[in-house]
Design a protein around this motif. Structure first.
Motif, short mmCIF file in Angstrom:
data_model
loop_
_atom_site.label_atom_id
_atom_site.label_comp_id
_atom_site.label_asym_id
_atom_site.label_seq_id
_atom_site.Cartn_x
_atom_site.Cartn_y
_atom_site.Cartn_z
N PHE A 55 5.04 11.03 -11.76
CA PHE A 55 6.45 11.01 -12.58
C PHE A 55 8.13 10.75 -12.75
CE2 PHE A 55 10.67 13.75 -13.39
CZ PHE A 55 10.28 14.49 -14.38
N TYR A 56 7.82 9.80 -11.33
CA TYR A 56 8.95 9.32 -10.56
C TYR A 56 8.70 7.32 -10.68
CZ TYR A 56 10.06 13.56 -8.95
OH TYR A 56 9.92 14.91 -9.10
N VAL A 63 9.36 3.85 -9.82
CA VAL A 63 9.48 3.18 -8.41
C VAL A 63 9.95 2.30 -8.66
CG1 VAL A 63 8.53 2.62 -6.98
CG2 VAL A 63 8.12 4.83 -7.49
N PRO A 64 10.93 1.28 -8.67
CA PRO A 64 11.84 0.76 -8.88
C PRO A 64 11.07 -0.63 -8.90
CG PRO A 64 13.34 1.97 -7.85
CD PRO A 64 11.98 2.72 -7.85
N GLU A 65 10.94 -2.37 -9.38
CA GLU A 65 10.28 -2.75 -8.60
C GLU A 65 10.88 -4.05 -7.41
OE1 GLU A 65 8.91 -4.59 -11.57
OE2 GLU A 65 8.11 -6.24 -10.61
N GLY A 66 10.00 -3.53 -7.01
CA GLY A 66 9.74 -3.85 -5.36
C GLY A 66 9.93 -3.09 -4.71
N ALA A 67 10.04 -2.08 -4.85
CA ALA A 67 10.22 -0.98 -3.88
C ALA A 67 8.68 -0.60 -3.16
CB ALA A 67 10.64 0.33 -4.48
N GLU A 68 8.57 -0.55 -2.22
CA GLU A 68 7.47 -1.42 -1.66
C GLU A 68 7.13 0.14 -0.27
OE1 GLU A 68 6.14 -5.18 0.48
OE2 GLU A 68 5.59 -5.45 -1.61
N HIS A 69 5.96 0.41 -0.68
CA HIS A 69 5.53 2.10 0.65
C HIS A 69 6.21 2.81 0.12
CE1 HIS A 69 4.52 -1.49 3.82
NE2 HIS A 69 6.20 -2.15 3.27
N LEU A 70 6.29 3.08 -0.85
CA LEU A 70 6.85 3.98 -1.21
C LEU A 70 5.35 5.67 -1.63
CD1 LEU A 70 9.68 3.64 -3.54
CD2 LEU A 70 9.48 5.26 -1.11
N PHE A 86 5.65 13.34 -4.12
CA PHE A 86 7.04 13.92 -4.66
C PHE A 86 7.82 13.62 -3.85
CE2 PHE A 86 7.93 18.10 -5.60
CZ PHE A 86 9.16 18.46 -6.15
N GLN A 123 12.98 -1.23 1.25
CA GLN A 123 13.42 0.10 0.11
C GLN A 123 15.08 -0.32 -0.01
OE1 GLN A 123 11.27 3.66 2.66
NE2 GLN A 123 9.94 2.58 1.54
N GLN A 139 9.57 12.23 -1.61
CA GLN A 139 9.43 11.41 -1.29
C GLN A 139 11.17 10.29 -2.19
OE1 GLN A 139 7.28 7.92 0.10
NE2 GLN A 139 8.91 7.24 2.13
N GLN A 150 0.75 -1.27 0.02
CA GLN A 150 0.02 0.09 0.12
C GLN A 150 0.98 1.29 0.37
OE1 GLN A 150 -1.68 0.89 3.56
NE2 GLN A 150 -4.17 1.35 2.36
N VAL A 183 16.16 -2.48 -2.78
CA VAL A 183 16.09 -2.77 -4.07
C VAL A 183 17.26 -1.82 -4.33
CG1 VAL A 183 14.59 -1.61 -5.28
CG2 VAL A 183 13.82 -3.13 -4.10
N PRO A 199 3.70 12.64 -7.97
CA PRO A 199 4.63 11.69 -7.11
C PRO A 199 4.60 10.86 -8.78
CG PRO A 199 2.61 11.84 -6.23
CD PRO A 199 3.00 13.29 -6.91
#
Lengths: 342, 92
Positions: free
Chosen positions: B82-83, B85-92, A195, A270, A197, A14, A273, B80
């Motif tokens: 625009f960026y 998020v790499p595969e596997g990175a969660e909670h971002l 944005f 994180q 973060q 989430q 990764v 947000p």
């Protein structure tokens, strides 16, 4: 570290934005329910809080609730304003036009967040001038994190990922704060923080996949910002002076240690990764607790930085005073112009 | 009796912001508030009302709409999404 944790589980994949939208939906749902009611002022206030509805500016509220909110919102606003400095330091040295435009937009957002929050504080009966004065004279605090220096470009990445990440973990529950203007300001802020973060994470991700020197720079930034970021959640629960009352009033939703735990739990994956290491040999998953064990930040250092003895305290405040004084002619000119056209 | 125009904002429920609902004519603020209550909250549409003299509202001009809001149009990096998020990175 705390025992069985009440901190919300990191919910699957989430995203932050989902959580903010949930808070916004909850706010509307609570608003749609029958209005809470009590016999006298105090019981009415208690009923509103109990029903997770919002206290609004013209409602009766206990004086300590009002004071506590002013203190918390003001400190948050001051943090946004002072928080422009560590990153402003790198605007002219951003490595590309793209990065420069992004960093400018982020620092602009921080000014904007400060203004939303000052406006929310003003609904409680304190004036903007008083708030500015309280910051400039050091009688109100701002977040300890902004008293650390930004030494390399990678710090822009570490601040976005860790500092803004910690701020978000702190702030998402505040979207459910019991005071309406604060909760609504926080919903707006959190949507924009996402944005911040992500751009930080992207900077580190890019550096970590660059040359050996770039990767080392990224790792060094993470090494320096990790513990100060953990300290952003404040003193451990046993030593936190405001937490208990603030939670009873619905101003705060989780304790310092619970939020800190949540942040650690989120960061581990994180970091993997990114291919960067969190600087903590004690970091390991505890199956029984369902959370990561970690080394607590140095709370003595935190106390020192809050007391005014961090690496950049004097620099930050003297810069803010100088900027305020040097801007005086702009405020005067705007007033003169307004009078002339009145 | 002079009868100024007042813009009316109603907070539909505790927890929600005041929203513009329309306007009323009234000679003073107190009357404007009562008129607004009578016109706009006959069916309990609100828990709080603001009235503001219409003349006190400064509005952006529709003619300038493009140039006024243009500066935000080419700054997609403020979002947000625009960026990547790499595969596997969660909670971002």
């Amino acid at each position: 570290m705390s025992g069985p944790s009440l901190s919300p589980e990191p919910q699957g994949a989430q995203s932050l934005l989902d959580q903010v939208e949930q808070a916004e939906r909850a706010l509307k749902e609570a608003a749609a329910r029958d209005r809470a009611h009590g016999e006298d002022e105090q019981s009415h206030f208690d009923a509103v809080i109990g029903a997770e509805q919002k206290v609004e500016p013209r409602d009766w509220m206990p004086d300590p609730y009002r004071k506590s909110l002013i203190r918390q919102i003001a400190q948050h606003a001051h943090s946004e304003i002072i928080g422009m400095q560590p990153e402003g330091n790198w605007i002219t040295r951003a490595p590309s036009l793209r990065r420069k435009a992004i960093l400018l937009a982020k620092v602009q957002d921080e000014a904007g967040h400060g203004l939303y929050l000052y406006a929310a504080a003003e609904t409680l009966g304190i004036s903007r001038d008083e708030l500015v004065e309280l910051l400039l004279t050091g009688r109100q605090k701002y977040s300890s994190i902004f008293n650390y220096p930004t030494l390399t470009w990678a710090d822009m990445g570490a601040i976005g990922w860790l500092v803004d990440g910690a701020a978000i973990v702190n702030q998402v529950p505040l979207c459910r704060s019991s005071y309406g203007p604060y909760a609504r300001a926080m919903i707006r802020i959190c949507k924009e923080e996402s944005f911040h973060q992500r751009q930080g994470y992207e900077i580190l991700y890019t550096l970590a996949r660059g040359t050996a020197e770039q990767k080392a720079m990224a790792q060094d930034a993470v090494d320096r910002w990790w513990y100060p970021s953990l300290a952003m959640f404040g003193p451990p629960d046993a030593r936190s002076t405001h937490t208990e009352q603030s939670m009873a009033w619905g101003i705060k939703k989780f304790s310092n240690d619970d939020l800190r735990q949540r942040f650690v739990d989120m960061c581990v994956g994180q970091a993997e990764v990114l291919g960067l290491r969190l600087p903590d040999d004690a970091l390991r998953f505890d199956d029984a607790r369902g959370h990561y064990d970690y080394t607590a930040p140095d709370f003595e250092e935190l106390a020192q930085v809050i007391a005014g003895d961090g690496p950049c305290n004097r620099q930050r405040i003297s810069h803010r005073r100088r900027a305020h004084n040097e801007g005086a002619w702009v405020r005067e000119a705007a007033l003169a112009h307004a009078r002339k056209h009145a | 009796m002079s009868s100024d125009l007042w813009e009316v904002f109603v907070r539909p429920r505790r927890g929600l912001s005041h929203t513009h609902v329309g306007s009323v004519h009234a000679p003073d603020a107190a009357m404007a508030l009562r008129n607004a209550r009578d016109v706009y909250t006959r069916r309990q549409e609100g828990v709080s009302i603001w009235v503001v003299p219409a003349a006190s509202i400064t509005a952006s001009s529709p003619d300038e709409k493009d140039s006024f809001f243009d500066p935000a149009a080419d700054k997609v990096y403020r979002h947000p999404t625009f960026y990547e998020v790499p595969e596997g990175a969660e909670h971002l």
